[in-house]
Design an enzyme around this catalytic site. Structure first.
Site, PDB file in Angstrom:
ATOM      1  N   LYS A 144       5.577   2.519  -2.855  1.00  9.25           N
ATOM      2  CA  LYS A 144       5.300   4.031  -3.215  1.00  9.25           C
ATOM      3  C   LYS A 144       5.569   3.878  -4.543  1.00  9.25           C
ATOM      4  CE  LYS A 144       4.679   7.770  -0.956  1.00  9.25           C
ATOM      5  NZ  LYS A 144       3.539   7.908   0.254  1.00  9.25           N
ATOM      6  N   ASN A 151      -3.477  20.120   2.092  1.00 10.11           N
ATOM      7  CA  ASN A 151      -4.524  19.297   2.684  1.00 10.11           C
ATOM      8  C   ASN A 151      -4.389  18.784   3.986  1.00 10.11           C
ATOM      9  OD1 ASN A 151      -5.493  16.336   3.116  1.00 10.11           O
ATOM     10  ND2 ASN A 151      -7.095  17.265   1.908  1.00 10.11           N
ATOM     11  N   SER A 186      -7.733   5.116   4.206  1.00  4.45           N
ATOM     12  CA  SER A 186      -7.669   4.062   2.893  1.00  4.45           C
ATOM     13  C   SER A 186      -7.658   2.818   3.248  1.00  4.45           C
ATOM     14  CB  SER A 186      -6.130   4.257   2.203  1.00  4.45           C
ATOM     15  OG  SER A 186      -6.055   5.420   1.692  1.00  4.45           O
ATOM     16  N   THR A 244      -6.153  12.346   7.111  1.00  6.14           N
ATOM     17  CA  THR A 244      -4.508  12.509   7.527  1.00  6.14           C
ATOM     18  C   THR A 244      -4.536  13.718   8.801  1.00  6.14           C
ATOM     19  OG1 THR A 244      -3.788  11.825   5.481  1.00  6.14           O
ATOM     20  CG2 THR A 244      -2.223  12.806   6.975  1.00  6.14           C
ATOM     21  N   LYS A 304       4.846   2.051   8.911  1.00  5.19           N
ATOM     22  CA  LYS A 304       3.569   2.512   9.050  1.00  5.19           C
ATOM     23  C   LYS A 304       2.299   1.902   9.303  1.00  5.19           C
ATOM     24  CE  LYS A 304       3.039   6.737   7.150  1.00  5.19           C
ATOM     25  NZ  LYS A 304       3.041   7.810   6.487  1.00  5.19           N
ATOM     26  N   LYS A 336       0.854  -1.164   0.118  1.00  4.34           N
ATOM     27  CA  LYS A 336       0.011   0.159   0.099  1.00  4.34           C
ATOM     28  C   LYS A 336       0.944   1.207   0.036  1.00  4.34           C
ATOM     29  CE  LYS A 336      -4.267   1.935   0.429  1.00  4.34           C
ATOM     30  NZ  LYS A 336      -3.711   2.779  -0.493  1.00  4.34           N
TER      31      LYS A 336
END
Length: 411
Positions: A102, A216, A344, A185, A90, A66
């Site tokens: 990533k 954001n 997510s 987030t 994480k 992810k």
């Protein structure tokens, strides 16, 4: 120190802390797969331009990989490698059934038209479509990408594999995106800040804040901190920085931005040098912008008592040591900014179920996951007598190592 070197250093320290076998340590460090592709597209003027894209899939011992996809001119393999590795730890810290990945394309998205961005995204997806997917690797938005980018990836991927909404997250609501994802987030940053302050007998209402970055994450964090009575005394974005010892009125700032105004021309504070923002007097400093902003050269000038790492890798390891000796408490990025990947995960679950949740349900679970992860990190800190960063890394590495051993990595 670049992001890859810093992340690897923290990983190795965590391995020493929890006595990971050297062979297993090497296995955990090496990425599962590195992908580099050429994306050649016709521009609107008829010319052909090639862009280089990357996807690093770091680990899949705990589940599908992810991680975000970023469009930025400085995207390179080292950076993508570091961020993929960070995603592994994480997701493990948050106890999500994922590994880390990533991706990115080296480009300047502001200079591309919408149709050029779409063509580039579709070509990138074509090159990756057999290596990503619901149970393999689930991309998400990152710097320079958004829900529209994810919609294009979903559509292109579905041409090869049938309609597959769970192949990406961060999608528009109309295509299976989750309520609460946009604010996730920033909300996670606020939840984690509350947990840390409560641990020290403090609260958001009684604290002053400096926020670097008003995108954001920073804007949502600022909005929620303001709603909870916190005083934001300095703030910056790409247009400039302002300060106000009496507190910046975030509601008025949002109204100002909605009418086309910039932070630099907002009259609710005094303009200041953005380079001085990190060194303002405050209780809590929240870097929400780029990595590597707090270094060994400037760490001694930081006056905050707490640092909440909303950005990825904002603090160099050498700066970490300086701040630790000063008594500054740092809440590490692999926990503090994990609200996004957690929601997510909730989006992915909803897509697989084919059943969407109300926003209050999403937020309830986000609070639950963030608070539990904080308790788990604190337990690790008590066990090993270490900082919150090492506690978080040790927790993540231990969970991934355990899953790797149980699956039989030596077979």
């Amino acid at each position: 120190m670049n992001a890859l070197a810093a992340t690897t250093r923290n990983f190795r320290h965590a391995c020493r802390l929890i006595n990971v076998d050297q062979k297993l340590e090497m296995s955990l460090l090496i990425p599962f797969r590195e992908i580099k592709v050429e994306c050649t597209i016709p521009m609107d003027d008829g010319s052909l331009v090639s862009y280089v894209g990357f996807r690093v899939q770091h680990d899949n011992s705990r589940g599908p990989m992810k991680g975000g996809i970023r469009y930025h001119p400085k995207v390179n393999l080292d950076e993508v490698n570091a961020l993929a590795q960070l995603m592994t730890w994480k997701t493990a810290v948050m106890d999500l059934p994922y590994g880390g990945a990533k991706g990115g394309i080296g480009c300047t998205p502001k200079t591309l038209t919408k149709s050029e961005l779409e063509r580039m995204t579709r070509v990138f997806t074509q090159k990756l479509q057999d290596l990503i997917g619901t149970n393999i690797d689930v991309p998400a938005p990152d710097m320079g990408t958004n829900s529209q980018t994810m919609a294009w990836i979903l559509d292109e991927y579905s041409k090869f594999h049938g309609y597959s909404p769970a192949c990406v997250t961060g999608k528009p609501l109309e295509l299976g995106g989750s309520l609460g994802r946009e604010s996730a987030t920033g909300y996670g940053v606020v939840i984690s800040t509350e947990a840390l302050l409560n641990e020290h007998g403090k609260s958001i209402k009684d604290s002053t804040f400096v926020i670097q970055g008003f995108g954001n994450v920073g804007s949502w964090a600022a909005r929620m901190i303001h709603e909870k009575g916190g005083k934001i005394v300095a703030l910056s974005d790409i247009t400039g920085a302002i300060k106000n010892p009496n507190g910046i009125d975030i509601v008025e700032l949002f109204k100002h931005r909605e009418t086309g105004g910039d932070l630099s021309d907002f009259n609710g504070g005094e303009t200041m040098d953005p380079d001085e923002l990190l060194f303002q007097q405050c209780d809590v400093l929240i870097p929400c912008a780029l990595g590597g902003v707090i270094t060994s050269e400037n760490a001694d000038d930081v006056k905050a008592k707490f640092i909440i790492e909303a950005a990825n890798h904002p603090t160099d390891p050498e700066a970490d040591e300086v701040l630790y000796k000063k008594g500054v408490v740092i809440l590490p990025d692999i926990y503090a900014n994990a609200g996004g990947v957690t929601v997510s995960y909730f989006e992915w679950v909803q897509n697989i179920q084919g059943f969407m949740w109300e926003e209050k349900v999403v937020n309830k679970y986000l609070i639950q996951y963030m608070r539990q992860a904080f308790r788990d990190i604190k337990d690790m800190c008590h066990t090993h007598n270490c900082s919150l960063r090492m506690g978080a890394f040790a927790l993540g590495v231990e969970r991934v190592a355990r899953a790797t051993i149980l699956r039989g990595w030596e077979a």
